[in-house]
Design a protein around this motif. Structure first.
Motif, PDB file in Angstrom:
ATOM      1  N   TYR A 247      -8.626   4.426   0.978  1.00  0.00           N
ATOM      2  CA  TYR A 247      -7.422   6.117   1.913  1.00  0.00           C
ATOM      3  C   TYR A 247      -5.815   6.384   1.487  1.00  0.00           C
ATOM      4  CZ  TYR A 247      -3.955   6.242   5.313  1.00  0.00           C
ATOM      5  OH  TYR A 247      -3.219   7.547   6.206  1.00  0.00           O
ATOM      6  N   ALA A 248      -5.825   5.165   0.234  1.00  0.00           N
ATOM      7  CA  ALA A 248      -4.195   5.407   0.055  1.00  0.00           C
ATOM      8  C   ALA A 248      -4.329   6.829  -1.036  1.00  0.00           C
ATOM      9  CB  ALA A 248      -3.654   4.526  -0.535  1.00  0.00           C
ATOM     10  N   THR A 249      -5.653   6.669  -1.749  1.00  0.00           N
ATOM     11  CA  THR A 249      -5.377   7.391  -2.767  1.00  0.00           C
ATOM     12  C   THR A 249      -5.763   9.010  -2.805  1.00  0.00           C
ATOM     13  OG1 THR A 249      -6.075   5.554  -3.828  1.00  0.00           O
ATOM     14  CG2 THR A 249      -6.640   7.744  -5.066  1.00  0.00           C
ATOM     15  N   ALA A 250      -6.446   8.888  -1.208  1.00  0.00           N
ATOM     16  CA  ALA A 250      -7.247  10.202  -1.252  1.00  0.00           C
ATOM     17  C   ALA A 250      -6.106  10.843  -0.337  1.00  0.00           C
ATOM     18  CB  ALA A 250      -8.157  10.289   0.009  1.00  0.00           C
ATOM     19  N   THR A 251      -5.109   9.965   0.663  1.00  0.00           N
ATOM     20  CA  THR A 251      -3.728  10.675   1.132  1.00  0.00           C
ATOM     21  C   THR A 251      -2.573  11.778   0.017  1.00  0.00           C
ATOM     22  OG1 THR A 251      -4.046   9.584   3.172  1.00  0.00           O
ATOM     23  CG2 THR A 251      -2.340   9.964   2.624  1.00  0.00           C
ATOM     24  N   ALA A 252      -2.462  10.547  -1.122  1.00  0.00           N
ATOM     25  CA  ALA A 252      -2.105  10.753  -2.453  1.00  0.00           C
ATOM     26  C   ALA A 252      -1.782  12.434  -3.099  1.00  0.00           C
ATOM     27  CB  ALA A 252      -1.549   9.655  -3.145  1.00  0.00           C
ATOM     28  N   ALA A 253      -3.121  12.723  -2.956  1.00  0.00           N
ATOM     29  CA  ALA A 253      -3.713  13.049  -3.821  1.00  0.00           C
ATOM     30  C   ALA A 253      -3.856  14.507  -2.862  1.00  0.00           C
ATOM     31  CB  ALA A 253      -5.722  12.943  -4.009  1.00  0.00           C
ATOM     32  N   GLU A 254      -4.314  14.179  -1.907  1.00  0.00           N
ATOM     33  CA  GLU A 254      -3.626  15.440  -0.982  1.00  0.00           C
ATOM     34  C   GLU A 254      -2.510  16.486  -0.896  1.00  0.00           C
ATOM     35  OE1 GLU A 254      -4.728  16.972   4.007  1.00  0.00           O
ATOM     36  OE2 GLU A 254      -4.999  14.787   3.234  1.00  0.00           O
ATOM     37  N   HIS A 255      -1.700  15.148   0.151  1.00  0.00           N
ATOM     38  CA  HIS A 255      -0.024  15.486  -0.274  1.00  0.00           C
ATOM     39  C   HIS A 255       0.450  15.803  -1.391  1.00  0.00           C
ATOM     40  CE1 HIS A 255      -0.308  15.270   4.724  1.00  0.00           C
ATOM     41  NE2 HIS A 255      -1.438  14.357   4.357  1.00  0.00           N
TER      42      HIS A 255
ATOM     43  N   LEU B 149       0.758  -1.439  -0.118  1.00  0.00           N
ATOM     44  CA  LEU B 149       0.189   0.102   0.049  1.00  0.00           C
ATOM     45  C   LEU B 149       0.923   1.467  -0.041  1.00  0.00           C
ATOM     46  CD1 LEU B 149      -2.432  -1.419   3.007  1.00  0.00           C
ATOM     47  CD2 LEU B 149      -3.243  -0.650   0.511  1.00  0.00           C
ATOM     48  N   THR B 150       1.962   1.366   0.779  1.00  0.00           N
ATOM     49  CA  THR B 150       2.884   2.079   0.304  1.00  0.00           C
ATOM     50  C   THR B 150       3.754   2.764  -0.752  1.00  0.00           C
ATOM     51  OG1 THR B 150       3.341   1.583   2.947  1.00  0.00           O
ATOM     52  CG2 THR B 150       4.939   2.924   1.647  1.00  0.00           C
ATOM     53  N   SER B 151       3.381   1.285  -1.354  1.00  0.00           N
ATOM     54  CA  SER B 151       4.360   1.734  -2.860  1.00  0.00           C
ATOM     55  C   SER B 151       3.357   2.081  -3.715  1.00  0.00           C
ATOM     56  CB  SER B 151       4.867   0.144  -3.291  1.00  0.00           C
ATOM     57  OG  SER B 151       5.390   0.182  -4.134  1.00  0.00           O
ATOM     58  N   TYR B 152       2.189   1.924  -3.381  1.00  0.00           N
ATOM     59  CA  TYR B 152       1.247   2.037  -4.530  1.00  0.00           C
ATOM     60  C   TYR B 152       0.791   4.088  -3.533  1.00  0.00           C
ATOM     61  CZ  TYR B 152      -3.987   2.966  -5.864  1.00  0.00           C
ATOM     62  OH  TYR B 152      -5.120   3.795  -5.642  1.00  0.00           O
ATOM     63  N   ALA B 153       0.794   4.230  -2.665  1.00  0.00           N
ATOM     64  CA  ALA B 153       0.422   5.969  -2.787  1.00  0.00           C
ATOM     65  C   ALA B 153       2.088   6.052  -3.124  1.00  0.00           C
ATOM     66  CB  ALA B 153       0.930   5.264  -0.898  1.00  0.00           C
ATOM     67  N   HIS B 154       2.979   6.049  -2.856  1.00  0.00           N
ATOM     68  CA  HIS B 154       4.050   6.773  -3.399  1.00  0.00           C
ATOM     69  C   HIS B 154       4.203   7.072  -4.664  1.00  0.00           C
ATOM     70  CE1 HIS B 154       7.092   6.086   0.678  1.00  0.00           C
ATOM     71  NE2 HIS B 154       5.881   6.735   0.753  1.00  0.00           N
ATOM     72  N   LEU B 155       3.844   5.737  -5.118  1.00  0.00           N
ATOM     73  CA  LEU B 155       3.776   6.380  -6.676  1.00  0.00           C
ATOM     74  C   LEU B 155       2.634   7.530  -6.985  1.00  0.00           C
ATOM     75  CD1 LEU B 155       3.885   5.104  -9.965  1.00  0.00           C
ATOM     76  CD2 LEU B 155       1.548   4.099  -9.410  1.00  0.00           C
ATOM     77  N   LEU B 156       1.419   6.964  -6.570  1.00  0.00           N
ATOM     78  CA  LEU B 156       0.677   8.495  -6.321  1.00  0.00           C
ATOM     79  C   LEU B 156       1.339  10.310  -6.170  1.00  0.00           C
ATOM     80  CD1 LEU B 156      -2.911   6.599  -5.850  1.00  0.00           C
ATOM     81  CD2 LEU B 156      -1.326   7.402  -7.883  1.00  0.00           C
TER      82      LEU B 156
END
Length: 231
Positions: A155-163, A97-104
């Protein structure tokens, strides 16, 4: 007498490569990396591929489908470590999940699009397959696992979109400073709970909060039955 000049034939234009869905998506990824997701339009891709926009619709129905295909192409970069049944399932799950979030994080515009995009390609299926496998190793009932994966990705997608957006916005530092001043300067008589929860309200690192958030969602999935589902 002037010698007759031999006519020079014009070289024919090299044949263009045949259009394919894969070729269109590859071109879309190139445009996104160089110009941003907002430039990934049918018109811009037609220019990139030296064709007419109408010809692209044979392979991609609309821009939303195109953006979903771009997302799926990039999902091939998500790290899916070798399956090790003896390893800690939670650590593996959070790592994916962290790898996915960092990609975004690297593509904030795509992260915003991913909130509503519906990728259906092989890379997305591989990601979902791995998440289901790891979460199921917790012993959680099947329905909770099935519903829970969607919550983890959201959760991962929304966090990446925000930050991800904030990191690339030159005004974000000013916005954060203004928020900090407002929170710390709040009147305790009016906002006693804000005062009581300082400095924790604004503490922590991005990576720390992301990992904690994954734990919160995972714990919720494990301990919250799906309505109407059998245990």
């Amino acid at each position: 007498m002037t010698a007759k000049r031999e006519p020079i034939s014009r070289r024919e234009r090299p044949a263009k490569p045949a259009l394919t869905r894969r070729g269109i998506v590859d071109a879309a990824v190139r445009v996104m990396r160089s110009e941003g997701l907002e430039k990934v339009t049918m018109r811009r891709l037609a220019q990139e591929l030296d064709t007419g926009p109408a010809s692209l619709y044979v392979y991609v129905a609309n821009t939303a489908e195109l953006h979903a295909a771009v997302l799926d192409a990039l999902l091939g970069e998500v790290e899916l470590p070798a399956d090790e049944p003896g390893a800690d399932w939670r650590d593996q799950l959070v790592a994916v999940l962290t790898s996915y979030a960092h990609l975004l994080f690297e593509h904030p515009q795509l992260a915003r699009s991913a909130l509503v995009a519906r990728p259906s390609g092989e890379n997305y299926l591989n990601l979902v397959e791995r998440l289901l496998l790891l979460l199921s190793r917790s012993g959680t009932p099947q329905a909770q696992v099935a519903w829970g994966v969607d919550n983890l990705l959201q959760y991962a997608t929304a966090t990446a979109a925000e930050h991800g957006t904030q990191e690339r916005d030159p005004m974000s530092r000013d916005d954060w400073d203004a928020l900090a001043r407002a929170v710390y300067g709040a009147d305790e008589a009016v906002h006693p709970m804000i005062k009581a929860h300082l400095p924790d309200l604004l503490s922590g690192t991005e990576s720390g909060r992301l990992a904690w958030g994954f734990d919160v969602v995972i714990n919720g999935i494990i301990h919250t039955p799906v309505p109407g589902a059998e245990g």
